[in-house]
Design an enzyme around this catalytic site. Structure first.
Site, mmCIF file in Angstrom:
data_model
loop_
_atom_site.group_PDB
_atom_site.id
_atom_site.type_symbol
_atom_site.label_atom_id
_atom_site.label_comp_id
_atom_site.label_asym_id
_atom_site.label_seq_id
_atom_site.Cartn_x
_atom_site.Cartn_y
_atom_site.Cartn_z
ATOM 1 N N HIS A 97 11.332 -42.026 -38.910
ATOM 2 C CA HIS A 97 10.240 -43.004 -38.853
ATOM 3 C C HIS A 97 8.918 -42.287 -38.599
ATOM 4 C CE1 HIS A 97 13.448 -45.895 -38.533
ATOM 5 N NE2 HIS A 97 13.892 -45.313 -37.439
ATOM 6 N N GLU A 114 11.865 -44.901 -31.057
ATOM 7 C CA GLU A 114 12.936 -45.768 -30.584
ATOM 8 C C GLU A 114 13.781 -45.039 -29.547
ATOM 9 O OE1 GLU A 114 14.330 -46.572 -34.563
ATOM 10 O OE2 GLU A 114 15.982 -45.170 -34.388
ATOM 11 N N ARG A 191 14.192 -43.375 -45.628
ATOM 12 C CA ARG A 191 15.584 -42.998 -45.810
ATOM 13 C C ARG A 191 15.638 -41.626 -46.483
ATOM 14 N NH1 ARG A 191 17.101 -47.749 -48.503
ATOM 15 N NH2 ARG A 191 17.099 -48.986 -46.617
HETATM 16 ZN ZN ZN Z 1 15.912 -45.461 -36.851
#
Ligand code: ZN
Length: 316
Positions: A97, A114, A191
């Site tokens: 990310h 995260e 991705r």
């Molecule tokens: Zn992730």
């Protein structure tokens, strides 16, 4: 005024999803390929909605704007945090990310740092965390030539492990893992590798190689966070994560413990057991927001909570 909100999650079906969100947490999931419960979300792609009190049926983003000053200092009326439970019935794609600066410029979004708490996993479950390249040139070269086995760094995970997965960290949650994830309020994912999987129509999911190469940190080899619990009578408190966006703590309550709210709201998730907080019944799978006006929370019962508290600086 209402200061205690029970939130109802929304769900995301994924090619790698399963049915543990129902079997473990009793959630009313849409299918046996449900990958994510967005348990605390004000994101336009899927919001949690208040279940109790005068604010029942109000989506979280709207509640936040309506009574913004009661959530804490600052004026930013975009809810700062998102919390999910992820059921990886199969491997998730290897992904990365962007940070706030890159995401703001390229995606008109917050970035995504995260943190994960492993709720459950089978023995010898793997996870991808970082990579083995010494610098970006090496990373890019390995990625472009498809040397995934030498590039991606695999770790074995255990129940209760915690990881701070900052923006720019290559990662993948792998088959058999149930993860509690706190993150910035963002859904921007690049991705890198999807195991050449296809969906029911024979299509592969899109990869984002160029952007991934731009945002990936090198070198990057994060390990699980080591934190020892503090014993308070029969109860245990563990400080799991603190980063620039939020802190996450675990409370293993066996009789009773009282916590004080700061001037910022708290997200409270019940991950085991049942009991009460103040006069409210709580049980596994429930998720709440407590406003600072609630002042103190007396937790009773045999119950384990994860508590996420955003950093006031990020609400300005
Ligand atoms: Zn992730």
């Amino acid at each position: 005024m209402q200061t205690w909100f029970k939130l109802k999650p929304t769900f995301k079906e994924m090619i790698w999803g399963g049915s543990r969100l129902k079997t473990e947490f009793g959630y009313d999931i849409p299918s046996d390929q449900t990958g994510e419960a967005w348990i605390i979300s004000a994101h336009p792609q899927g919001e949690s909605v208040v279940e109790n009190g005068d604010a029942a049926n109000v989506p979280l983003s709207q509640l936040y704007k309506m009574i913004r000053p009661y959530f804490g200092p600052g004026k930013n009326d975009e809810f700062p945090i998102m919390v999910k439970i992820i059921d990886a019935n199969k491997d998730l794609s290897v992904q990365v990310h962007p940070d706030d600066e890159y995401a703001r410029e390229i995606e008109d979004s917050l970035g995504k740092s995260e943190s994960w708490y492993v709720l459950d996993c089978a023995p010898d479950t793997r996870m991808v965390m970082g990579h083995h390249a010494r610098n970006s040139e090496e990373f890019n070269a390995h990625l472009l030539s498809g040397n995934y086995d030498t590039l991606f760094r695999n770790l074995t995970v255990n129940k209760g492990d915690c990881f701070d997965v900052s923006a720019g960290t290559i990662h993948a949650i792998c088959e058999g893992t149930l993860v509690y994830e706190a993150q910035e309020n963002s859904n921007v994912t690049y991705r890198v590798y999807d195991y050449d999987r296809v969906d029911a129509k024979g299509n592969k999911r899109e990869l984002h190689i160029r952007k991934a190469m731009e945002v990936t940190k090198s070198p990057c080899k994060p390990d699980p966070i080591k934190s020892e619990p503090i014993v308070v009578g029969k109860n245990r408190v563990t400080f799991l994560v603190e980063n620039e966006y939020f802190q996450m703590r675990k409370y293993e309550v066996r009789d009773q413990i009282t916590l004080e709210l700061s001037d910022v709201f708290m997200i409270i998730s019940v991950i085991e057991g049942e009991g009460r907080i103040n006069k409210n019944p709580i049980r596994k799978g429930d998720n709440f927001i407590a406003l600072p006006n609630e002042k103190t929370l007396t937790v009773q019962g045999e119950v384990t909570l994860l508590i996420v508290e955003p950093k006031a600086e990020k609400m300005m």
